[in-house]
Design a protein around this motif. Structure first.
Motif: not given
Length: 343
Positions: A189, A237, A241
């Protein structure tokens, strides 16, 4: 990174770190939005050597500060046998080559960030290579030139790490230290190869920039995987996460910037709400008419300068990619520019 909250966490008594063979060292960061000095965690190994979790900038002043602080805290950098790079941002790995060259330490990094530490990005070259893409985002030619001048000399923050020193670390891999063992958690991320280190006993998470107490980890514009369908979607992303970590039973956060704290679930819930609200704000702006990324930056931020425009662009584009992935907006291309509009 963008400051946006207070009061979601509680401090933790860091004097207990020595019970686990850990010392936290701080290295100054010359950027205002990172959340303070970068943390370097020195961890005792079972054979009497040391591991470092991150190592700060690689400039001579930063290295001098790290060595002075290490000496004051009883940390001998000549005994470092392993350096773990949490992610390939200069404030976290810049000193790796200088330290490893003297101590012969092995340098661990996730495969998705390995190329970045062996050959750190020349940001001026990146802007030349991807100039057409930047123009598609709505950045003017003078602004691109201003950014090139602003990035000049950035390579001094992080000399490249010699390839022969590198070892790879991946999700689920375990490492033993003097007083605990810990597991690698891959959390893409903020960087594609960002990893955290989880010591289940005493339930500490070396969370670096994945979980910070006072600032939102910036979703940087990463073009290392291309500009099109292969482009790394940093905020898409990161949100995945963050949701994963919010469900995990961590007790104590040892962040990349700032002191140790507890209360990661409430913090991550607040963070996810922050990104949701940013998406709603962008959708509201797009309800008026289609806009470029640069136009949206101008409507979200009151002051834009050469240094800050890159993270601002990164944050707005990343939030648009979240909306695009969810099917809430769509992207058009007109006259060489990307225009985003409600779907």
């Amino acid at each position: 990174m963008t400051a946006f909250w207070e009061g979601k966490t509680s401090p933790w008594d860091e004097s207990q770190l020595q019970n686990f063979g850990i010392r936290r060292l701080e290295v100054p960061v010359p950027f205002a939005d990172t959340g303070g000095p970068a943390n370097v965690y020195a961890i005792e190994n079972g054979d009497g050597s040391l591991s470092l979790w991150d190592c700060g900038f690689g400039t001579p002043p930063a290295l001098a500060h790290l060595r002075k602080t290490a000496t004051e805290r009883g940390v001998d950098l000549e005994r470092v046998s392993r350096i773990f790079i949490s992610h390939a941002h200069v404030d976290h790995y810049g000193a790796a080559e200088a330290i490893a060259a003297r101590s012969k330490a092995q340098v661990y990094v996730h495969p998705m960030d390995a190329d970045k530490v062996v050959a750190p990005s020349d940001w001026t070259a990146v802007l030349y290579e991807h100039g057409d893409y930047m123009r598609r985002l709505g950045i003017s030619a003078p602004e691109i030139e201003d950014m090139k001048r602003g990035f000049a000399g950035a390579e001094v923050f992080a000399p490249p790490v010699a390839k022969e020193r590198l070892a790879l670390m991946e999700e689920g891999q375990s490492f033993a230290f003097a007083k605990f063992s810990a597991e690698i958690l891959h959390a893409p991320g903020h960087s594609a190869g960002l990893v955290c280190l989880w010591a289940k006993q005493p339930n500490l998470l070396f969370s670096n920039d994945q979980v910070l107490e006072r600032v939102a980890p910036a979703p940087f514009l990463d073009l290392s995987m291309g500009e099109g369908k292969t482009k790394f979607l940093s905020l898409v992303e990161y949100i995945a996460s963050a949701r994963r970590f919010a469900d995990m039973p961590f007790d104590i956060m040892l962040p990349g910037h700032g002191a140790a704290f507890v209360g990661h679930r409430a913090l991550l819930t607040s963070l996810l709400e922050f990104y949701e609200q940013r998406g709603k704000k962008l959708a509201h702006l797009l309800s008026r008419r289609p806009m470029t990324v640069r136009e949206l930056v101008g409507r979200l931020f009151s002051h834009i300068d050469t240094v800050r425009i890159w993270p601002m662009l990164s944050g707005v584009l990343a939030a648009l990619e979240v909306l695009e992935k969810a099917g809430q907006i769509e992207r058009l291309e007109e006259e060489g520019r990307f225009l985003f509009r409600l779907a």
